[in-house]
Design a protein around this motif. Structure first.
Motif, PDB file in Angstrom:
ATOM      1  N   SER A  39       0.845  -1.198   0.000  1.00 27.46           N
ATOM      2  CA  SER A  39       0.000   0.000   0.000  1.00 27.46           C
ATOM      3  C   SER A  39       0.874   1.239   0.000  1.00 27.46           C
ATOM      4  O   SER A  39       1.768   1.374   0.831  1.00 27.46           O
ATOM      5  CB  SER A  39      -0.896   0.027   1.242  1.00 27.46           C
ATOM      6  OG  SER A  39      -1.840  -1.011   1.220  1.00 27.46           O
ATOM      7  N   ASN A  42      -2.311   4.694   3.675  1.00 26.47           N
ATOM      8  CA  ASN A  42      -3.283   4.008   4.523  1.00 26.47           C
ATOM      9  C   ASN A  42      -4.643   3.883   3.844  1.00 26.47           C
ATOM     10  O   ASN A  42      -5.384   2.915   4.082  1.00 26.47           O
ATOM     11  CB  ASN A  42      -3.421   4.757   5.854  1.00 26.47           C
ATOM     12  CG  ASN A  42      -4.472   4.142   6.751  1.00 26.47           C
ATOM     13  OD1 ASN A  42      -5.566   4.669   6.881  1.00 26.47           O
ATOM     14  ND2 ASN A  42      -4.148   3.020   7.362  1.00 26.47           N
ATOM     15  N   SER A  44      -5.409   2.922   1.030  1.00 28.43           N
ATOM     16  CA  SER A  44      -5.547   1.723   0.199  1.00 28.43           C
ATOM     17  C   SER A  44      -5.345   0.441   1.002  1.00 28.43           C
ATOM     18  O   SER A  44      -5.292  -0.650   0.426  1.00 28.43           O
ATOM     19  CB  SER A  44      -4.560   1.765  -0.973  1.00 28.43           C
ATOM     20  OG  SER A  44      -3.218   1.813  -0.519  1.00 28.43           O
ATOM     21  N   ALA A  45      -5.269   0.564   2.331  1.00 26.89           N
ATOM     22  CA  ALA A  45      -5.020  -0.615   3.153  1.00 26.89           C
ATOM     23  C   ALA A  45      -6.163  -1.619   3.069  1.00 26.89           C
ATOM     24  O   ALA A  45      -5.935  -2.838   2.976  1.00 26.89           O
ATOM     25  CB  ALA A  45      -4.789  -0.193   4.602  1.00 26.89           C
ATOM     26  N   THR A  46      -7.404  -1.145   3.095  1.00 25.46           N
ATOM     27  CA  THR A  46      -8.542  -2.060   3.045  1.00 25.46           C
ATOM     28  C   THR A  46      -8.562  -2.846   1.742  1.00 25.46           C
ATOM     29  O   THR A  46      -8.797  -4.060   1.736  1.00 25.46           O
ATOM     30  CB  THR A  46      -9.862  -1.268   3.206  1.00 25.46           C
ATOM     31  OG1 THR A  46      -9.876  -0.664   4.502  1.00 25.46           O
ATOM     32  CG2 THR A  46     -11.071  -2.177   3.052  1.00 25.46           C
ATOM     33  N   SER A  48      -5.930  -3.482  -0.199  1.00 17.67           N
ATOM     34  CA  SER A  48      -4.779  -4.392  -0.194  1.00 17.67           C
ATOM     35  C   SER A  48      -5.089  -5.646   0.614  1.00 17.67           C
ATOM     36  O   SER A  48      -4.802  -6.774   0.182  1.00 17.67           O
ATOM     37  CB  SER A  48      -3.556  -3.679   0.379  1.00 17.67           C
ATOM     38  OG  SER A  48      -3.166  -2.600  -0.439  1.00 17.67           O
ATOM     39  N   ARG A  49      -5.696  -5.464   1.775  1.00 10.33           N
ATOM     40  CA  ARG A  49      -6.036  -6.626   2.602  1.00 10.33           C
ATOM     41  C   ARG A  49      -7.158  -7.438   1.965  1.00 10.33           C
ATOM     42  O   ARG A  49      -7.214  -8.663   2.117  1.00 10.33           O
ATOM     43  CB  ARG A  49      -6.425  -6.174   4.006  1.00 10.33           C
ATOM     44  CG  ARG A  49      -5.228  -5.639   4.795  1.00 10.33           C
ATOM     45  CD  ARG A  49      -5.534  -5.482   6.279  1.00 10.33           C
ATOM     46  NE  ARG A  49      -4.350  -5.065   6.996  1.00 10.33           N
ATOM     47  CZ  ARG A  49      -3.395  -5.876   7.432  1.00 10.33           C
ATOM     48  NH1 ARG A  49      -3.496  -7.182   7.192  1.00 10.33           N
ATOM     49  NH2 ARG A  49      -2.349  -5.417   8.085  1.00 10.33           N
ATOM     50  N   ALA A  73      -0.040  -8.641   2.534  1.00 11.73           N
ATOM     51  CA  ALA A  73      -0.355  -7.228   2.349  1.00 11.73           C
ATOM     52  C   ALA A  73       0.473  -6.381   3.300  1.00 11.73           C
ATOM     53  O   ALA A  73       0.436  -6.592   4.516  1.00 11.73           O
ATOM     54  CB  ALA A  73      -1.837  -6.982   2.588  1.00 11.73           C
ATOM     55  N   THR A  75       0.545  -3.052   4.785  1.00 10.79           N
ATOM     56  CA  THR A  75      -0.258  -1.854   5.005  1.00 10.79           C
ATOM     57  C   THR A  75       0.294  -1.077   6.197  1.00 10.79           C
ATOM     58  O   THR A  75       0.967  -1.626   7.062  1.00 10.79           O
ATOM     59  CB  THR A  75      -1.726  -2.215   5.250  1.00 10.79           C
ATOM     60  OG1 THR A  75      -1.827  -3.017   6.433  1.00 10.79           O
ATOM     61  CG2 THR A  75      -2.290  -2.998   4.071  1.00 10.79           C
ATOM     62  N   HIS A  76      -0.029   0.206   6.245  1.00 15.60           N
ATOM     63  CA  HIS A  76       0.563   1.083   7.257  1.00 15.60           C
ATOM     64  C   HIS A  76      -0.350   2.276   7.477  1.00 15.60           C
ATOM     65  O   HIS A  76      -1.392   2.412   6.819  1.00 15.60           O
ATOM     66  CB  HIS A  76       1.953   1.550   6.807  1.00 15.60           C
ATOM     67  CG  HIS A  76       1.957   2.186   5.453  1.00 15.60           C
ATOM     68  ND1 HIS A  76       1.814   3.536   5.252  1.00 15.60           N
ATOM     69  CD2 HIS A  76       2.039   1.624   4.203  1.00 15.60           C
ATOM     70  CE1 HIS A  76       1.829   3.797   3.948  1.00 15.60           C
ATOM     71  NE2 HIS A  76       1.961   2.656   3.289  1.00 15.60           N
ATOM     72  N   ASN A 403       0.871  -8.754  10.291  1.00 17.26           N
ATOM     73  CA  ASN A 403       0.527  -7.463  10.890  1.00 17.26           C
ATOM     74  C   ASN A 403       1.692  -6.790  11.604  1.00 17.26           C
ATOM     75  O   ASN A 403       1.488  -5.896  12.422  1.00 17.26           O
ATOM     76  CB  ASN A 403      -0.626  -7.659  11.883  1.00 17.26           C
ATOM     77  CG  ASN A 403      -1.861  -8.223  11.213  1.00 17.26           C
ATOM     78  OD1 ASN A 403      -2.414  -7.620  10.305  1.00 17.26           O
ATOM     79  ND2 ASN A 403      -2.280  -9.400  11.638  1.00 17.26           N
TER      80      ASN A 403
END
Length: 414
Positions: A39, A42, A44-46, A48-49, A73, A75-76, A403
């Motif tokens: 990602s 942040n 685009s985190a949803t 990506s997951r 994924a 994500t951050h 995570n």
């Protein structure tokens, strides 16, 4: 062969060691074979997951590709509302690019929102990356929204899977390994010394070990500087130490509170000097000092400037190119960072027995007299080679590590 400081114990000759790894086009060798979804922000985190979740479900049928270790994924919490000319932006883009180009990653899908500060084309240009069959990009705004982008992401990964699955492990010299060294409330210098012996064995093979968590090194800095390969390396280390002492002073924290991560553990170690923090780094000279997440080019023992917090430190070390990691813990640290296997070393036997489903190695055998430092270190070295060759760590057996991606966030968010 690497030089060692005058008076340092010489290692007994060891036979040439090897492991089974994935040879990449740039000459580096991976220990795992993942596809990474990175990602840029942040926002685009949803998505990506969501793409990763598809391949973790029966519908994804990832078992069709047995040589792919997984889809992870990254994500951050950042990526927008930041100044492009700050250390925080540099750290984030350096980490994202480092994971995208990592030898444990066979292909990358980078997903953004579309309007974020951290624009994907700028990130790629900044770090010399190019789109292609195994590095694809998407934006949510450009793809028509959340559901459409998840569908497009699934389609992109489906197209990459056959080529990534075609990779095979082959015998590789141990000198191709880059090991991240991390600690979390380590409470036994003998266990750290055993890890240091394993590090020396790896460096004798031409490998690299990355010492991080700079606040841990405040008391030990003179000893480490004395092992520097050149005055320039010593000066670079001194500059990092000076910055951290200033940070501790401004935050009104004693050095040990900063390095141990909290008041309780600082009190418990207040009567113990920290030069023992160097024990896990072995006896070899210091070849280089790197900024957070900077690509590691030197071989041998190097330092990367990171905070004490293990997930943030490990994220930077992995971004720099570490393909394997060891976490020495006295309280039961649980960091596990895909796409890199993390071997957790318990520094006392009661902890290992209490949490043996989470911990890989018992380092308390030296203190109990069951092993010498050299015997325990050789055992750890063999475990490193086995993990590098594909033997799953405890965290991998539980499929943990999705995570723990934690880039160092510094500077203002506006």
């Amino acid at each position: 062969m690497l030089d060692v400081p005058a008076g340092a114990p010489r290692l007994a000759d060891v036979e040439s060691a090897s492991f089974l790894g994935y040879s990449r086009a740039d000459g580096r060798v991976g220990t795992r074979n993942f596809i990474a979804i990175v990602s840029s922000v942040n926002c685009s985190a949803t998505v990506s997951r969501g793409v990763a979740a598809h391949f973790a479900s029966p519908a994804g049928r990832l078992e069709r590709f047995p040589h792919v270790d997984g889809i992870v994924a990254m994500t951050h919490g950042g990526g927008c509302a930041v100044n492009l000319h700050t250390a925080g932006y540099d750290y984030l883009t350096r980490v994202l690019a480092g994971y995208a180009a990592h030898p444990n990653v066979g292909a990358v899908l980078m997903i953004g929102l579309g309007c974020e500060t951290n624009q994907i084309p700028l990130l790629l240009r900044k770090h010399g990356l190019n789109e292609g069959p195994l590095l694809r990009t998407l934006t949510i705004q450009g793809s028509g929204g959340t559901r459409a982008t998840i569908a497009a992401g699934i389609e992109a990964i489906e197209a990459m899977l056959p080529e990534v699955d075609a990779a095979r492990r082959t015998p590789q010299p141990a000198g191709h390994l880059t090991l991240a060294l991390s600690a979390e409330a380590s409470d036994d210098p003998a266990a750290e010394a055993a890890l240091g012996h394993a590090v020396d064995l790896l460096l004798r093979q031409g490998g690299t070990a990355v010492l991080a968590q700079t606040p841990d090194l405040l008391d030990a800095a003179p000893l480490l500087a004395g092992r520097a390969a050149s005055p320039a390396v010593a000066e670079r280390l001194a500059a990092r130490i000076k910055d951290w002492r200033g940070t501790s002073a401004r935050a009104d924290l004693p050095d040990r509170a900063a390095l141990e991560g909290g008041t309780a553990s600082a009190v418990s170690t207040s009567d113990r000097a920290r030069p023992s923090a160097l024990a896990k780094a072995g006896a070899s000279r210091l070849e280089a000092v790197y900024d957070y997440g900077e690509p590691i080019a030197a071989r041998g023992l190097v330092v990367m400037d990171t905070p004490r917090y293990a997930p943030v430190a490990l994220t930077g070390q992995i971004a720099g190119g570490c393909t394997l990691a060891v976490l020495a813990t006295g309280r039961g640290g649980a960091s596990s960072c895909k796409p890199v296997p993390v071997l957790r070393l318990a520094t006392n036997t009661p902890l290992f027995e209490r949490m043996n489903e989470d911990l890989d190695l018992d380092g308390g055998t030296v203190a109990s007299g069951l092993e010498t430092v050299e015997q325990a270190g050789t055992r750890i070295f063999r475990a490193l080679l086995a993990a590098a060759s594909g033997e799953p760590t405890r965290s991998e057996l539980g499929d943990f590590g999705d995570n723990d991606f934690a880039p160092w966030q510094v500077g203002a968010v506006m």
